[in-house]
Design an enzyme around this catalytic site. Structure first.
Site, PDB file in Angstrom:
ATOM      1  N   SER A  25       0.641  -1.173  -0.127  1.00  0.00           N
ATOM      2  CA  SER A  25       0.096  -0.076  -0.025  1.00  0.00           C
ATOM      3  C   SER A  25       0.840   1.362   0.180  1.00  0.00           C
ATOM      4  CB  SER A  25      -0.848  -0.063   1.034  1.00  0.00           C
ATOM      5  OG  SER A  25      -1.919  -1.162   0.997  1.00  0.00           O
ATOM      6  N   LYS A  74     -10.659  -5.359  10.515  1.00  0.00           N
ATOM      7  CA  LYS A  74     -11.874  -4.551   9.743  1.00  0.00           C
ATOM      8  C   LYS A  74     -13.218  -4.629  10.687  1.00  0.00           C
ATOM      9  CE  LYS A  74      -9.725  -5.345   5.328  1.00  0.00           C
ATOM     10  NZ  LYS A  74      -9.923  -5.957   4.053  1.00  0.00           N
ATOM     11  N   GLY A 138     -14.621 -13.634   7.670  1.00  0.00           N
ATOM     12  CA  GLY A 138     -14.010 -12.462   8.425  1.00  0.00           C
ATOM     13  C   GLY A 138     -14.374 -11.146   7.875  1.00  0.00           C
TER      14      GLY A 138
HETATM   15  P1  ATR Z   1      -9.685 -10.570   7.132  1.00  0.00           P
HETATM   16  O1  ATR Z   1     -10.034  -9.247   7.371  1.00  0.00           O
HETATM   17  O2  ATR Z   1      -8.574 -10.997   6.423  1.00  0.00           O
HETATM   18  O3  ATR Z   1     -11.056 -11.337   6.727  1.00  0.00           O
HETATM   19  P2  ATR Z   1     -10.322 -11.910   9.954  1.00  0.00           P
HETATM   20  O4  ATR Z   1     -11.528 -10.981  10.194  1.00  0.00           O
HETATM   21  O5  ATR Z   1      -9.389 -12.101  11.017  1.00  0.00           O
HETATM   22  O6  ATR Z   1      -9.383 -11.136   8.945  1.00  0.00           O
HETATM   23  O7  ATR Z   1     -10.848 -13.130   9.217  1.00  0.00           O
HETATM   24  C1  ATR Z   1     -10.012 -14.157   8.882  1.00  0.00           C
HETATM   25  C2  ATR Z   1     -10.568 -15.135   8.093  1.00  0.00           C
HETATM   26  O8  ATR Z   1      -9.615 -16.318   7.740  1.00  0.00           O
HETATM   27  C3  ATR Z   1     -11.653 -16.120   8.695  1.00  0.00           C
HETATM   28  O9  ATR Z   1     -12.639 -16.410   8.082  1.00  0.00           O
HETATM   29  C4  ATR Z   1     -10.897 -17.150   9.446  1.00  0.00           C
HETATM   30  O10 ATR Z   1     -11.624 -18.393   9.904  1.00  0.00           O
HETATM   31  P3  ATR Z   1     -12.315 -18.550  11.318  1.00  0.00           P
HETATM   32  O11 ATR Z   1     -13.691 -17.556  11.372  1.00  0.00           O
HETATM   33  O12 ATR Z   1     -12.572 -19.867  11.374  1.00  0.00           O
HETATM   34  O13 ATR Z   1     -11.395 -17.798  12.161  1.00  0.00           O
HETATM   35  C5  ATR Z   1      -9.902 -17.724   8.226  1.00  0.00           C
HETATM   36  N1  ATR Z   1      -8.673 -18.394   8.421  1.00  0.00           N
HETATM   37  C6  ATR Z   1      -7.517 -17.789   9.138  1.00  0.00           C
HETATM   38  N2  ATR Z   1      -6.505 -18.687   9.350  1.00  0.00           N
HETATM   39  C7  ATR Z   1      -7.174 -19.948   8.866  1.00  0.00           C
HETATM   40  C8  ATR Z   1      -6.868 -21.394   8.482  1.00  0.00           C
HETATM   41  N3  ATR Z   1      -5.587 -21.650   8.819  1.00  0.00           N
HETATM   42  N4  ATR Z   1      -7.678 -22.224   7.796  1.00  0.00           N
HETATM   43  C9  ATR Z   1      -8.792 -21.786   7.375  1.00  0.00           C
HETATM   44  N5  ATR Z   1      -9.291 -20.482   7.524  1.00  0.00           N
HETATM   45  C10 ATR Z   1      -8.613 -19.635   8.157  1.00  0.00           C
END
Ligand code: ATR
Length: 281
Positions: A25, A74, A138
């Site tokens: 960014s 977010k 998320g």
């Molecule tokens: P972002 O702003 O990138 O969406 P976030 O709000 O922290 O960040 O959301 C992360 C997303 O990635 C969520 O959907 C999370 O799944 P959970 O709701 O089960 O936590 C998903 N995620 C993160 N690490 C993951 C992993 N190793 N495998 C599968 N899903 C993952």
């Protein structure tokens, strides 16, 4: 909008997230600023989840005029705002904050418009009547569901590691068309037209385990995360011979242009930045 700073003092902007070191960014907003003759600086601020509220308010108190917000803040950002744009309120997720002189914090979400612009204008994809799979529930996923549903998809399936969040999210957008929430294991073919990865699993070098039959020879796979070379998601889709596998560079640049417009009232051209990124990234 705020009055411009005195000549010589650049206005301050930046990105809050955790992690942020990988971010392009500053490069993108630096190019926009140069092209539009705006006197501003754009910095990265790595803020842990527990410190988000306090540190973000401190940044604005210290003179920062606008922030982008990325993983994992977010949704927390949406709760911190005094006002939300219609699209940010719909998403309950904020990726752009503008701080006004009357101390109003306005939250916007430019992720959706960035994604749609990249899919339709840059990649020339038609979205109407398509079956789309969104991985993740998320803040990143929240921002793109409304704008996707406005394109009159046939169906949108939201799959997530934590199924409750996928079902809740699908319920929030059910008034816009057919949106279904499920686990990864519950997914099944026929192959989707478009699969979008909105999880942050790639940041940990991971790709959730997926059932067979989701990717066919006509499937387009889009990774909203980006970086050099392959990601776990692009490796997965390439191994299944998707028609097109692509990463979210276009979305990144297009959402940044929308944020820049909110802050500065000027819409920068995105093509020169996309070309520069293709050389550097
Ligand atoms: P972002 O702003 O990138 O969406 P976030 O709000 O922290 O960040 O959301 C992360 C997303 O990635 C969520 O959907 C999370 O799944 P959970 O709701 O089960 O936590 C998903 N995620 C993160 N690490 C993951 C992993 N190793 N495998 C599968 N899903 C993952």
């Amino acid at each position: 909008m705020n009055a411009p700073s005195e000549a010589g003092t650049p206005d301050q902007y930046g990105l809050v997230g955790h992690p942020v070191a990988h971010s392009w960014s500053p490069f993108i907003h630096g190019m926009f600023a140069k092209a539009t003759a705006q006197n501003l600086v754009y910095r990265l601020f790595d803020i842990a989840p527990d410190d988000f509220r306090r540190e973000t308010l401190r940044l604005f108190a210290s003179g920062v005029r606008g922030l982008n917000v990325t993983v994992p803040h977010k949704q927390a950002a949406a709760e911190l705002m005094n006002e939300l744009t219609t699209r940010a309120a719909r998403a309950q997720a904020v990726n752009t904050i503008a701080f006004f002189e009357d101390t109003t914090l306005l939250g916007d979400n430019t992720d959706g418009v960035g994604l749609i612009c990249d899919l339709e204008r840059n990649l020339q994809l038609e979205l109407a009547d398509k079956r789309v799979l969104l991985l993740g529930a998320g803040g990143a996923a929240r921002g793109v569901i409304g704008p996707l549903m406005e394109r009159e998809l046939r169906t949108l399936t939201v799959a997530n590691r934590t199924p409750f969040k996928a079902r809740k999210l699908a319920g929030e957008f059910a008034d816009m068309g057919q949106v279904v929430g499920c686990t990864f294991a519950e997914l099944q073919g026929p192959p989707y037209d478009l699969i979008i990865n909105a999880t942050s699993a790639g940041l940990q070098g991971e790709m959730p385990e997926m059932p067979a039959g989701l990717v066919g020879e006509a499937t387009v796979c889009y990774d909203m995360t980006y970086g050099r070379g392959n990601t776990p998601f692009t490796l997965w889709s390439r191994s299944l011979h998707a028609r097109l596998t692509t990463k979210g560079w276009g979305m990144l640049v297009e959402q940044a242009a929308e944020s820049f417009f909110l802050w500065r009232g000027i819409r920068p051209a995105t093509q020169p930045v996309l070309k520069a990124l293709a050389q550097h990234a």
